[in-house]
Design a protein around this motif. Structure first.
Motif, mmCIF file in Angstrom:
data_model
loop_
_atom_site.group_PDB
_atom_site.id
_atom_site.type_symbol
_atom_site.label_atom_id
_atom_site.label_comp_id
_atom_site.label_asym_id
_atom_site.label_seq_id
_atom_site.Cartn_x
_atom_site.Cartn_y
_atom_site.Cartn_z
ATOM 1 N N ASP A 182 9.040 44.925 38.611
ATOM 2 C CA ASP A 182 9.743 45.357 39.822
ATOM 3 C C ASP A 182 9.219 44.634 41.061
ATOM 4 O OD1 ASP A 182 11.243 46.791 41.664
ATOM 5 O OD2 ASP A 182 9.928 48.560 41.612
ATOM 6 N N PRO A 183 10.133 44.007 41.831
ATOM 7 C CA PRO A 183 9.692 43.318 43.045
ATOM 8 C C PRO A 183 9.627 44.230 44.268
ATOM 9 C CG PRO A 183 11.998 42.883 42.685
ATOM 10 C CD PRO A 183 11.529 43.735 41.529
ATOM 11 N N GLY A 184 9.763 45.517 44.078
ATOM 12 C CA GLY A 184 9.669 46.469 45.190
ATOM 13 C C GLY A 184 10.901 46.435 46.080
ATOM 14 N N ALA A 185 10.680 46.450 47.378
ATOM 15 C CA ALA A 185 11.775 46.515 48.356
ATOM 16 C C ALA A 185 12.686 45.290 48.298
ATOM 17 C CB ALA A 185 11.198 46.657 49.760
ATOM 18 N N ASP A 203 11.229 37.632 53.424
ATOM 19 C CA ASP A 203 9.882 38.128 53.674
ATOM 20 C C ASP A 203 9.430 39.067 52.555
ATOM 21 O OD1 ASP A 203 7.517 38.492 55.438
ATOM 22 O OD2 ASP A 203 8.283 40.560 55.548
ATOM 23 N N SER A 204 10.330 39.960 52.143
ATOM 24 C CA SER A 204 9.964 40.892 51.070
ATOM 25 C C SER A 204 9.791 40.156 49.740
ATOM 26 C CB SER A 204 11.001 42.017 50.942
ATOM 27 O OG SER A 204 12.243 41.497 50.517
ATOM 28 N N GLY A 205 10.582 39.107 49.521
ATOM 29 C CA GLY A 205 10.423 38.313 48.299
ATOM 30 C C GLY A 205 9.109 37.566 48.285
ATOM 31 N N ALA A 206 8.758 36.970 49.407
ATOM 32 C CA ALA A 206 7.476 36.270 49.501
ATOM 33 C C ALA A 206 6.324 37.249 49.319
ATOM 34 C CB ALA A 206 7.366 35.551 50.837
ATOM 35 N N GLU A 207 6.465 38.414 49.899
ATOM 36 C CA GLU A 207 5.437 39.452 49.754
ATOM 37 C C GLU A 207 5.304 39.867 48.286
ATOM 38 O OE1 GLU A 207 2.493 42.023 51.192
ATOM 39 O OE2 GLU A 207 3.640 40.599 52.382
ATOM 40 N N ALA A 208 6.435 40.038 47.602
ATOM 41 C CA ALA A 208 6.408 40.441 46.191
ATOM 42 C C ALA A 208 5.751 39.373 45.324
ATOM 43 C CB ALA A 208 7.833 40.717 45.689
ATOM 44 N N VAL A 209 5.971 38.115 45.645
ATOM 45 C CA VAL A 209 5.430 37.029 44.822
ATOM 46 C C VAL A 209 3.993 36.697 45.173
ATOM 47 C CG1 VAL A 209 5.653 34.562 44.303
ATOM 48 C CG2 VAL A 209 7.683 36.003 44.381
ATOM 49 N N TRP A 210 3.694 36.628 46.458
ATOM 50 C CA TRP A 210 2.428 36.055 46.880
ATOM 51 C C TRP A 210 1.387 37.049 47.401
ATOM 52 C CZ3 TRP A 210 1.688 31.365 45.298
ATOM 53 C CH2 TRP A 210 2.790 30.539 45.096
ATOM 54 N N ALA A 211 1.713 38.297 47.593
ATOM 55 C CA ALA A 211 0.799 39.244 48.241
ATOM 56 C C ALA A 211 -0.564 39.328 47.549
ATOM 57 C CB ALA A 211 1.419 40.622 48.322
ATOM 58 N N ASP A 212 -0.557 39.407 46.228
ATOM 59 C CA ASP A 212 -1.843 39.529 45.541
ATOM 60 C C ASP A 212 -2.469 38.173 45.227
ATOM 61 O OD1 ASP A 212 0.043 38.832 43.678
ATOM 62 O OD2 ASP A 212 -0.693 40.198 42.114
#
Length: 183
Positions: free
Chosen positions: A73-76, A161-170
């Motif tokens: 799940d990619p979240g938001a 932004d939400s996609g980048a966050e889902a992919v790269w946040a961790d």
């Protein structure tokens, strides 16, 4: 729906097309709406770019759902991505209307013998032969186009932004990786 192409997930490939074309259509729609000379020259091209970008939105959504089944799940991002087409569609329809109205008014414009105020024609090359009602209608379409384009632009940013966050946040940290100079 295609899940992969030559081992690569389709989603990032299609998303990059949307990320380039939809902001171009946003910028183009705003410019075509506020600059009459650009409306004449680039209205059709802008409408075409908007149509292609909007048509790619459901493909990006569908391929994103396929990718979600593989990686989680990619979240938001998934919800925001599902909404993007509903922001792109009004902008695209208004870009088409701007182009169509411009073409219609240019076709209705009599030759150089037309009686028109030179100042109005200088501001808007398609203005000859139009009454105040038609000019007001074009103004309303232009304002609605700008509003729809801004809304689509904001939504593209939110989805990206939400996609980048889902992919790269961790994956990203504020400290450089070991052995890296940080430059």
């Amino acid at each position: 729906m295609l899940d992969t192409i030559d081992g690569l997930p389709v989603h990032p490939l299609v998303v990059h097309a949307v990320v380039v074309l939809l902001p171009l259509a946003v910028l183009g729609t705003i410019l075509v709406a506020v600059l009459p000379r650009w409306r004449v020259r680039y209205g059709g091209l802008n409408a075409l770019v908007a149509v292609i970008a909007t048509a790619l939105c459901p493909i990006a959504t569908s391929s994103g759902e396929a990718l979600e089944h593989r990686v989680g799940d990619p979240g938001a991002h998934a919800g925001l991505g599902d909404q993007l087409v509903w922001f792109a569609l009004p902008m695209t329809l208004l870009a088409i209307v701007l182009w169509w109205v411009q073409r219609r008014h240019r076709a209705d414009t009599p030759d150089a013998a037309a009686v028109a105020d030179t100042a109005d024609v200088a501001k808007d090359p398609g203005a000859r032969g139009r009454g105040p009602r038609a000019v007001r209608g074009l103004g309303v379409v232009a304002v609605l186009s700008v509003v729809a384009a801004v809304a689509a632009g904001v939504q593209v940013y939110r989805v990206g932004d939400s996609g980048a966050e889902a992919v790269w946040a961790d994956q990203m940290t504020s400290a450089p990786a070991q052995g890296s100079s940080g430059d």
